[in-house]
Design a protein around this motif. Structure first.
Motif, PDB file in Angstrom:
ATOM      1  N   ILE A 446      36.206  44.361  49.570  1.00  0.00           N
ATOM      2  CA  ILE A 446      36.874  43.598  48.504  1.00  0.00           C
ATOM      3  C   ILE A 446      36.992  44.499  47.273  1.00  0.00           C
ATOM      4  O   ILE A 446      36.026  45.157  46.874  1.00  0.00           O
ATOM      5  CB  ILE A 446      36.072  42.325  48.142  1.00  0.00           C
ATOM      6  N   CYS A 481      41.049  39.412  43.263  1.00  0.00           N
ATOM      7  CA  CYS A 481      41.185  40.377  44.369  1.00  0.00           C
ATOM      8  C   CYS A 481      42.471  41.175  44.212  1.00  0.00           C
ATOM      9  O   CYS A 481      43.485  40.660  43.719  1.00  0.00           O
ATOM     10  CB  CYS A 481      41.208  39.652  45.706  1.00  0.00           C
ATOM     11  N   ALA A 494      37.384  36.784  44.275  1.00  0.00           N
ATOM     12  CA  ALA A 494      36.444  37.412  45.214  1.00  0.00           C
ATOM     13  C   ALA A 494      35.574  36.352  45.886  1.00  0.00           C
ATOM     14  O   ALA A 494      35.247  36.463  47.073  1.00  0.00           O
ATOM     15  CB  ALA A 494      35.575  38.415  44.464  1.00  0.00           C
TER      16      ALA A 494
END
Ligand code: 1PR
Length: 592
Positions: A446, A481, A494
């Protein structure tokens, strides 16, 4: 073919050149390096071993490998070869009976493995081989299959040689499943192959385990504690099986394999030692961001907040070394894992990027800890209209020596789709790869960026109070993200992404933070706490490590399972060993 030809730009050794790329390493005096030098000599055992004369050198230098084709056993092959043995693959049931010593590195799912063994008429022969007390070493699933049955997609009947049922770890007691990482063992019996390992750690990666009982007690040679005591190894006579991966357990693992392969060596019998139960060690991971520079060389680079170019007139890509050399050095330095991120994979098709595959092939020949590779894992159609599924891309990475693949951008799209529809389509790269190779083989990377807020209700995404306020005094932030190496922000946080990818089959999360990347000011504790509390799969804390204290901080304040760093290791500012010594002093268990 494994010994592929090479572009000179990659400056990787030619096949068969053993560890020559590491010859420049100035780690003389390191036990591991001495071992690597020794291991490049065929049939040369380690110090302290003496092999009695054998009747036939040819026979004695061959290991029969039962690879039923369900996955990647390249690391096992590499480890066997590094110990000076050649490999004969089992093609027919007769090959099992004719084996002088048989290694069975089970991979994939229990049912699929039993299916292949039954269809190829190998199950019965394998039982007969073991019952005759012929030299056998089962690894991971190769241990589980010896039991009566498994609950994995079952019940499914096993070989039935050891009483007991293989079941799944219970994640309700707070232990993360899969069990990934390094544990020390409780050696309960004279185990012969474990005689050397003492309290040192070995590497596990599995979601299912066999439990000790009165019925199988006489088989058990060691147990391990992960929320509960499970069977780590069994032994009866010449038959051994281990739940952990010796081929991924560094020099300790190689010494276990060596003990099995050189049974005639002198062993000083020691009584079994009862040791304090070990916890899962926190991992220290070295990460290599890899890309081709403007001259066409594949280099390890490192960015500041993902900007990998020098701020000079030439604006070159920062070059911090050669991938194979650096990975080898980090292995010797004690890294628990090495990750390669092909950071331009989002725009270059990785199967066209052969040097990266070659980097993996050569690294896996000499690096015996887990290797992760990421970058560009997605479906792709090339210029000629040929379609490649993400599964094909991942398979090529696995075949080239990766133990895990890491998915970035494509996992973001998959999570967005899943949250929109509420349906697991089964089509995403994440789902397809984890179905075939298991959850533990799929990491989601991520790349979030902090977005400060005055009021947490300003966004639909999970926002938290942050310890360092934003530029305008904002006390809250959400973590947006990004895809394509941080170039594009996406409408997902996230937190939402982490929970979604866990449901889609991710086995682990590599949690970067663009704001902290390359800054050396410490990990983003707020973010790592948020995510590691939200999911029950392991979380690797990444981005921002500058000192050894940053590692103890992240382990003491969050539930992260591993700490990853790049810049401080590449620039030799903080050695991996110092990180580990500091963690030990702080009371945090690590593999030494
Ligand atoms: O999107 O599936 O092709 O995957 C691309 C992968 O490449 C992702 O995992 C993404 O994190 C990575 N990536 C893309 N661009 C960059 C870049 O730097 N320009 N690297 C990049 C990300 C982050 C960490 C770094 C830590 C630790 N690098 O891997 O190593 O932040 O650094 P530090 O200790 O120096 O602070 P896809």
């Amino acid at each position: 073919m494994e010994a592929a030809t090479f572009t000179s730009a990659t400056q990787i050794p030619t096949a068969g050149s053993s560890y020559s790329t590491l010859s420049s390493l100035k780690a003389s005096g390191s036990h591991s390096l001495q071992f690597l030098r020794r291991s490049s000599h065929k049939l040369k055992p380690s110090k302290g071993f003496s092999i009695r004369a054998s009747s036939s050198v040819d026979d004695d230098s061959v290991v029969t490998l039962l690879d039923y084709g369900a996955g990647n056993v390249r690391s096992v092959r590499n480890a066997i070869r590094s110990l000076g043995f050649d490999i004969k693959d089992v093609q027919t049931p007769e090959d099992i009976m004719n084996a002088k010593r048989l290694i069975f590195p089970g991979v994939g799912a229990f049912a699929a493995a039993m299916d292949v063994l039954n269809k190829k008429e190998m199950a019965e022969v394998l039982c007969a081989y073991i019952e005759k007390d012929r030299p056998f070493l089962g690894i991971c699933l190769g241990l589980q299959l010896l039991f009566e049955s498994s609950e994995e997609n079952g019940p499914v009947k096993g070989l039935g040689l050891i009483p007991g049922v293989v079941g799944r770890f219970d994640s309700s007691n707070g232990f993360r499943v899969p069990h990934i990482g390094w544990n020390a063992l409780q050696i309960t019996e004279d185990s012969q192959i474990l005689d050397d390992i003492g309290s040192r750690h070995v590497y596990f990666v599995h979601s299912y385990r066999a439990m000790p009982s009165d019925d199988n007690r006489e088989w058990i040679s060691s147990t391990c504690n992960y929320g509960e005591n499970f069977i780590a190894s069994v032994r009866r006579g010449n038959v051994h099986a281990v739940q952990f991966h010796p081929e991924k357990s560094g020099d300790v693992g190689l010494s276990i394999l060596r003990r099995f392969l050189y049974p005639k060596c002198e062993i000083t019998k020691k009584p079994p030692v009862q040791r304090k139960a070990s916890k899962l060690a926190k991992r220290v991971i070295a990460c290599l961001d890899v890309r081709t520079n403007d001259k066409g060389d594949l280099v390890v680079t490192k960015g500041d907040q993902y900007d990998v170019r020098e701020h000079t007139k030439e604006n070159e890509v920062r070059n911090l070394g050669k991938p194979v050399d650096l990975a080898g050095q980090y292995y010797l330095d004690g890294a628990d894992e090495v990750s390669f991120l092909n950071i331009t994979g989002f725009r270059d098709f990785p199967l066209g990027d052969l040097p990266m595959l070659q980097v993996l092939r050569y690294t896996s020949e000499n690096v015996f800890v887990p290797l992760t590779v990421g970058g560009g894992i997605r479906d792709f159609t090339d210029g000629s209209g040929r379609y490649y599924s993400s599964l094909e891309v991942a398979s090529e990475y696995f075949r080239s020596g990766a133990d895990k693949v890491s998915i970035g951008s494509d996992a973001v799209y998959a999570a967005e789709e899943y949250l929109k529809t509420g349906v697991r389509s089964g089509k995403s790269s994440l789902e397809q790869i984890s179905k075939v190779y298991g959850n533990q083989a799929v990491v989601v990377s991520i790349d979030p960026r902090r977005v400060y807020l005055k009021d947490p209700n300003d966004v639909v995404f999970k926002a938290i109070r942050v310890r360092n306020p934003g530029p305008n005094g904002e006390e809250y932030a959400w973590y947006q993200c990004t895809v394509n190496g941080g170039r594009e922000g996406r409408p997902i946080g996230a937190y939402e992404l982490a929970k979604a990818v866990e449901e889609l089959g991710a086995g682990e999360i590599l949690l970067n933070c663009i704001d902290c990347d390359g800054q050396g000011k410490g990990f983003d504790i707020d973010l790592i706490k948020l995510i590691s509390d939200a999911v029950s799969i392991p979380v690797i804390a990444s981005s921002g490590a500058g000192t050894v204290e940053h590692f103890s901080e992240v382990f003491l304040e969050t539930n992260a399972s591993a700490g990853l760093a790049a810049g401080i290791f590449h620039r030799k500012e903080v050695p991996i060993q110092s990180v580990k010594e500091h963690l030990l002093k702080t009371g945090i268990e690590v593999r030494m």
